[in-house]
Design a protein around this motif. Structure first.
Motif, short mmCIF file in Angstrom:
data_model
loop_
_atom_site.label_atom_id
_atom_site.label_comp_id
_atom_site.label_asym_id
_atom_site.label_seq_id
_atom_site.Cartn_x
_atom_site.Cartn_y
_atom_site.Cartn_z
N TYR A 173 0.80 -1.22 0.00
CA TYR A 173 0.00 0.00 0.00
C TYR A 173 0.84 1.28 0.00
O TYR A 173 0.59 2.19 -0.80
N PRO A 174 1.88 1.41 0.85
CA PRO A 174 2.69 2.63 0.81
C PRO A 174 3.37 2.85 -0.54
O PRO A 174 3.55 4.00 -0.96
N ALA A 175 3.73 1.77 -1.21
CA ALA A 175 4.37 1.90 -2.52
C ALA A 175 3.40 2.49 -3.54
O ALA A 175 3.80 3.29 -4.40
N ILE A 176 2.11 2.13 -3.43
CA ILE A 176 1.11 2.69 -4.35
C ILE A 176 0.93 4.18 -4.07
O ILE A 176 0.84 4.99 -5.00
N LEU A 177 0.89 4.56 -2.79
CA LEU A 177 0.78 5.98 -2.47
C LEU A 177 1.96 6.76 -3.01
O LEU A 177 1.81 7.86 -3.55
N SER A 178 3.15 6.18 -2.86
CA SER A 178 4.36 6.87 -3.35
C SER A 178 4.36 6.97 -4.87
O SER A 178 4.71 8.02 -5.43
N LYS A 179 3.95 5.91 -5.54
CA LYS A 179 3.93 5.91 -7.00
C LYS A 179 2.92 6.92 -7.55
O LYS A 179 3.15 7.54 -8.59
N SER A 180 1.81 7.09 -6.82
CA SER A 180 0.77 8.00 -7.29
C SER A 180 1.14 9.45 -7.04
O SER A 180 0.52 10.35 -7.61
N SER A 181 2.12 9.69 -6.18
CA SER A 181 2.58 11.05 -5.95
C SER A 181 3.56 11.47 -7.05
O SER A 181 3.95 10.67 -7.90
N TYR A 182 3.90 12.74 -7.03
CA TYR A 182 4.86 13.33 -7.98
C TYR A 182 4.36 13.30 -9.43
O TYR A 182 5.15 13.32 -10.36
N SER A 183 3.05 13.23 -9.57
CA SER A 183 2.43 13.37 -10.89
C SER A 183 1.83 14.76 -10.99
O SER A 183 1.31 15.29 -10.00
N THR A 184 1.90 15.35 -12.19
CA THR A 184 1.40 16.71 -12.40
C THR A 184 0.07 16.66 -13.14
O THR A 184 -0.08 15.91 -14.11
N PHE A 185 -0.87 17.47 -12.68
CA PHE A 185 -2.20 17.51 -13.28
C PHE A 185 -2.63 18.97 -13.47
O PHE A 185 -2.11 19.88 -12.81
N ASN A 186 -3.59 19.15 -14.36
CA ASN A 186 -4.33 20.40 -14.44
C ASN A 186 -5.59 20.26 -13.59
O ASN A 186 -6.28 19.24 -13.67
N PHE A 187 -5.88 21.28 -12.79
CA PHE A 187 -7.02 21.21 -11.88
C PHE A 187 -7.99 22.36 -12.14
O PHE A 187 -7.57 23.50 -12.36
N ALA A 188 -9.28 22.03 -12.14
CA ALA A 188 -10.32 23.05 -12.02
C ALA A 188 -10.82 22.96 -10.60
O ALA A 188 -11.30 21.89 -10.17
N CYS A 189 -10.69 24.02 -9.83
CA CYS A 189 -10.96 23.97 -8.39
C CYS A 189 -11.97 25.03 -8.00
O CYS A 189 -12.26 25.96 -8.76
#
Length: 584
Positions: A526-542
């Motif tokens: 589980y921690p590896a999945i959290l780490s892998k999902s981080s450091y990705s860049t997205f465009n956000f409408a907030c």
């Protein structure tokens, strides 16, 4: 007059101006007139053509119904045209009586102005004065017989109309509504009536409800007469007409079997994935497949009354789904036969309840399996392809205050700018940003939800199953849905953003059920999945909203839409900026 140019119907402008009733003979004629002026004007966002018509002696102002716009836009009709006015009526617009042209035939174009006609205004109703006409015999006038009952088009109705009969289809009928106030108690109902020229709302009260409610059925065509024409109360009436009908005790309603010249309901369908671009509380027409049907539930209104509601889930070819709420009689009588019907909705409201959703209102129209091309195409697509597809839900996509929750690349704001300069009051403020995920809170990334697609409420583990208090059902297992909080950063700062199910799907690229299975049964992975999902860049409408809890105010940033970077689009945007003309 040049040879070959049709002869104008002289004297008819005087007769029109002095007419005291829509039943006068002049309104059943088809006069030949010349258009000496024509101008397009904008009225409530709609183009209308204003004309000046001449019989060679006098001129009158006239408006043309929008169904004839193409004749003027294509150049078939315009200044200098000789036309045969096939149908026309009189109306009051902005306090002035004016002729409404409902049908015309172009006989000649680009003809020099005939005669020296003088202006003529319409006499107030009840007067009979006529200015003297020029000497000479009147021109020929065609008076074709009209089979069947003489009727007035809806667009010709006004408070000055007398002894009229309209032929119209009932496109919508409300439930019977009751009221109680200091002046007493009562009941009312309303209908929306439509013919080829427009729509009008009709309302009946008390005894009229008993007389006409069961008689007037949705979809049927009626002859209606002896109702009172009033100015429309726009607070209670969103039909596009300046007038409305008051149905009275002596109002006559007779069913008509000949429906050939009364059109069916006209739609302007929007794709479900475009609804997020519409402002909150606006109305729209949609058509979709019913993929899920919720149970009937009862809620208490602000007036301490109870109301029945039922939620449908609609899907369409844009691979999107959205919740639509039925109310009252429609919610109670809707039958789920499991056939996934096609339903067309006209005039449903876009709301922000639990995200972007739709709701029936008093003037909305719902048609099950309509015989129209859009429905047939949707049916074929769903049976062959759509039934096996997954859909993007808009239950957690918020709408802006009068604007849309969409990402706008040209108006990206930095996180520091948002925190420092964004003015947040009572209403949520929308903004677009680009950021990189630094950290995702992993303690509770999802919650156990009711598997009912129209519910999604949190369920409770009772030991014997998962109970949904809203649906009053117990399920063998829940369907997990994302609700995540993550730290997002750009080159100016960091902010905590909250997102729901669609955000989690984009970040983790797996279902919430799969993620929770790993979290509960494989703590090393589980921690590896959290780490892998981080450091990705997205465009956000907030959207930023000020929340207050226990007298403490805090700004919360919610993600309305998340989009992975499309590097081709980003590069193209930068290229266009470079190629743009730079100021000196």
């Amino acid at each position: 007059m040049d040879e070959g140019v049709p002869q104008l119907t002289t004297g008819v402008c005087n007769e029109i101006a002095s007419s005291t009733s829509q039943q006068d003979t002049v309104w059943s004629t088809s006069p030949v007139l010349q258009i000496v002026q024509a101008k397009a004007i904008e009225t409530n966002g709609q183009t209308r053509w204003r004309t000046v018509i001449s019989d060679g002696e006098h001129v009158l102002q006239a408006m043309v119904v929008t169904q004839l716009n193409a004749l003027f836009e294509n150049g078939d009709a315009g200044k200098g045209s000789i036309v045969r006015v096939q149908r026309f009526a009189i109306n009051t617009i902005q306090g002035r009586r004016i002729v409404i042209i409902l049908g015309l035939e172009v006989l000649a174009t680009d003809v020099e102005k005939i005669g020296n006609p003088t202006p003529r205004t319409l006499d107030p109703p009840g007067t009979t004065s006529k200015p003297p006409s020029a000497a000479g015999p009147p021109g020929p006038r065609a008076v074709p017989p009209r089979p069947g009952r003489q009727t007035l088009p809806i667009e010709g109705l006004s408070p000055y109309s007398n002894n009229w009969t309209i032929k119209a289809r009932v496109t919508q009928k409300s439930d019977i509504r009751h009221w109680s106030n200091q002046r007493g108690e009562g009941k009312l109902f309303s209908v929306t009536l439509m013919d080829e020229t427009g729509e009008i709302r009709g309302t009946g009260f008390n005894l009229v409800v008993d007389q006409l409610y069961e008689k007037m059925q949705e979809g049927k065509v009626y002859y209606i007469s002896k109702a009172r024409v009033n100015l429309a109360k726009k607070k209670f009436n969103n039909v596009a007409n300046d007038y409305e009908l008051a149905l009275e005790k002596n109002t006559e309603v007779e069913e008509c079997t000949d429906q050939s010249d009364v059109p069916e309901i006209k739609y302007s369908f929007m794709k479900l994935d475009d609804l997020v671009n519409k402002p909150k509380d606006s109305t729209c027409d949609v058509i979709g497949i019913v993929s899920e049907v919720g149970d009937v539930s009862t809620i208490s209104t602000r007036a301490n009354r109870t109301a029945s509601k039922r939620e449908l889930t609609l899907v369409d070819r844009s691979n999107s789904s959205i919740r639509l709420t039925l109310w009252g009689r429609q919610a109670e009588t809707y039958e789920d036969d499991g056939s996934n019907p096609v339903i067309a909705f006209k005039g449903v409201r876009i709301s922000e309840f639990q995200g972007c959703s739709l709701s029936m209102i008093s003037t909305s129209i719902m048609t099950n399996n309509p015989d129209i091309p859009d429905a047939h195409v949707l049916r074929g697509w769903y049976d062959s392809v759509g039934i096996n597809q997954s859909f993007t839900a808009y239950s957690n996509v918020g709408l802006g205050s009068g604007g849309a929750a969409t990402f706008n690349r040209a108006e990206i704001r930095t996180i520091d700018d948002v925190k420092t300069n964004l003015q947040i009051a009572e209403k949520a403020e929308m903004f677009s940003c680009r950021g990189t995920i630094l950290h995702i809170k992993g303690d509770n990334p999802a919650y156990p939800a009711c598997p009912n697609q129209s519910c999604k409420k949190k369920v409770i583990d009772t030991g014997e199953g998962w109970q949904c208090e809203k649906c009053e059902k117990t399920w063998e297992k829940p369907e997990y849905r994302y609700i995540i909080s993550m730290a997002v950063s750009d080159h100016t700062g960091q902010a905590w953003l909250q997102g729901f199910h669609d955000v989690g799907l984009a970040v983790f690229n797996m279902s919430a059920d799969d993620l929770m299975e790993i979290k509960n049964n494989d703590p090393a992975k589980y921690p590896a999945i959290l780490s892998k999902s981080s450091y990705s860049t997205f465009n956000f409408a907030c959207r930023a909203k000020l929340d207050t809890y226990q007298d403490q105010s805090k700004i919360r940033y919610g993600i309305s839409r998340i989009l992975p970077l499309n590097y081709k689009e980003e590069a193209g945007y930068l290229r266009d900026i470079i190629k743009a003309k730079w100021p000196h």
